[in-house]
Design an enzyme around this catalytic site. Sequence first.
Site, mmCIF file in Angstrom:
data_model
loop_
_atom_site.group_PDB
_atom_site.id
_atom_site.type_symbol
_atom_site.label_atom_id
_atom_site.label_comp_id
_atom_site.label_asym_id
_atom_site.label_seq_id
_atom_site.Cartn_x
_atom_site.Cartn_y
_atom_site.Cartn_z
ATOM 1 C CD GLU A 46 -2.244 1.267 2.975
ATOM 2 O OE1 GLU A 46 -1.585 0.783 3.941
ATOM 3 O OE2 GLU A 46 -3.376 1.776 3.119
ATOM 4 C CG ASN A 106 -4.792 4.076 0.353
ATOM 5 O OD1 ASN A 106 -4.048 3.555 -0.472
ATOM 6 N ND2 ASN A 106 -4.619 3.949 1.669
ATOM 7 C CE LYS A 123 -7.050 1.215 3.820
ATOM 8 N NZ LYS A 123 -5.790 1.671 4.453
ATOM 9 C CD GLU A 142 -5.384 4.768 5.603
ATOM 10 O OE1 GLU A 142 -5.996 4.505 4.553
ATOM 11 O OE2 GLU A 142 -4.885 3.892 6.339
ATOM 12 C CB CYS A 168 -3.887 -1.630 4.634
ATOM 13 S SG CYS A 168 -3.125 -1.678 6.276
ATOM 14 C CG ASN A 193 2.015 1.464 4.711
ATOM 15 O OD1 ASN A 193 3.176 1.851 4.764
ATOM 16 N ND2 ASN A 193 1.366 1.304 3.570
HETATM 17 N N1 CDT Z 1 -3.002 1.430 6.538
HETATM 18 C C1 CDT Z 1 -3.916 0.814 7.307
HETATM 19 O O1 CDT Z 1 -5.058 0.610 6.894
HETATM 20 N N2 CDT Z 1 -3.531 0.448 8.540
HETATM 21 C C2 CDT Z 1 -4.429 -0.137 9.505
HETATM 22 C C3 CDT Z 1 -4.066 0.263 10.871
HETATM 23 C C4 CDT Z 1 -4.705 1.510 11.214
HETATM 24 S S1 CDT Z 1 -4.427 1.953 12.869
HETATM 25 C C5 CDT Z 1 -5.502 3.286 13.017
HETATM 26 C C6 CDT Z 1 -4.467 -1.648 9.489
HETATM 27 O O2 CDT Z 1 -5.569 -2.195 9.561
HETATM 28 O O3 CDT Z 1 -3.430 -2.297 9.486
#
Ligand code: CDT
Length: 308
Positions: A46, A106, A123, A142, A168, A193
């Site tokens: 991502e 995203n 996303k 985000e 993600c 991430n």
């Molecule tokens: N990038 C992403 O979606 N990360 C989320 C963690 C967010 S923490 C507020 C994940 O689900 O890994």
Amino acid sequence: MRIVNVAAAQMGPIQKAETRQAVVARMLALMDEAKGRDADLIVYPELALTTFFPRWFMTDQAEVDAWFERDMPNAATRPLFERAARHGMAMSFGYAELTSDGHHFNTAILTDKRARIIGKYRKVHLPGHAEFDPKRSFQHLEKRYFEPGDLGFPVWRALGGVLGMCICNDRRWPETYRVMGLQGVEMVVLGYNTPSVNSQKKDEGAQKRLFHNRLSVQAGAYQNSTFVVAVAKAGSEDGHPMIGGSLIVDPEGEIVAQAKTEDDELLVHACDLDDTAFGKKTIFDFARHRRIEHYGLITSQTGAIAPD
Ligand code: CDT
């Protein structure tokens, strides 16, 4: 047999000051290694081209927009497309997309082996917050910088099979896999991430985060009889640690390859898409097993909590 030799290209951290050109050079090195291992498809994380910028609070829209790509390919990413075409390798990577009419998503793309974009996903499940809160030890903004995706969860006929994408946080939602599963998906590719610490649950450290990553990916794969290729951007970006743990999971939910580092690291596995057939036949025997009359809550806005 329908083999897709897939390369999961985990990437180590990208610092805020690093240029797209430097990042693309790393991605090209991973792509060349994947070619050496005969990969048909390479999957990057991502927001692969930059640091995970939604951790930074910004109020100047020009500063925000500098993290976005207005065209794909563009000057910085064209070398990826040219090299992928030369190698005859399909690819998928995530980036921040700014559309010509001013929308921010995203996004992840999928190309064919001639580097033509054949699929785009935006996303749907955006985690984090829209506003800065000084009480939080770190920010995840985000919801401030992106709109929820408007394309749903499509699948594409590619590489002799049916491929889908998500990004993600989507991997934690059973609905993500199910919507693609119901369209016959045979390989889901996704990048992530994930901070090593849950800012809202301080005792949840990296081991639990890695466990939940495996759990959600393995469950999604098994319950929908599909390969899932989950690829991290890992390590510490400007002091903000993120989990690695990239993995390739087969349609029985078994991990067939897993990253050992938090750096640029390639995992390669020959996935036989015919291995999805048994599970799809037994689990997804639509006519006999599905009981859609009991699934209405899944599509209701309010949900239902049983009264005390
Ligand atoms: N990038 C992403 O979606 N990360 C989320 C963690 C967010 S923490 C507020 C994940 O689900 O890994």
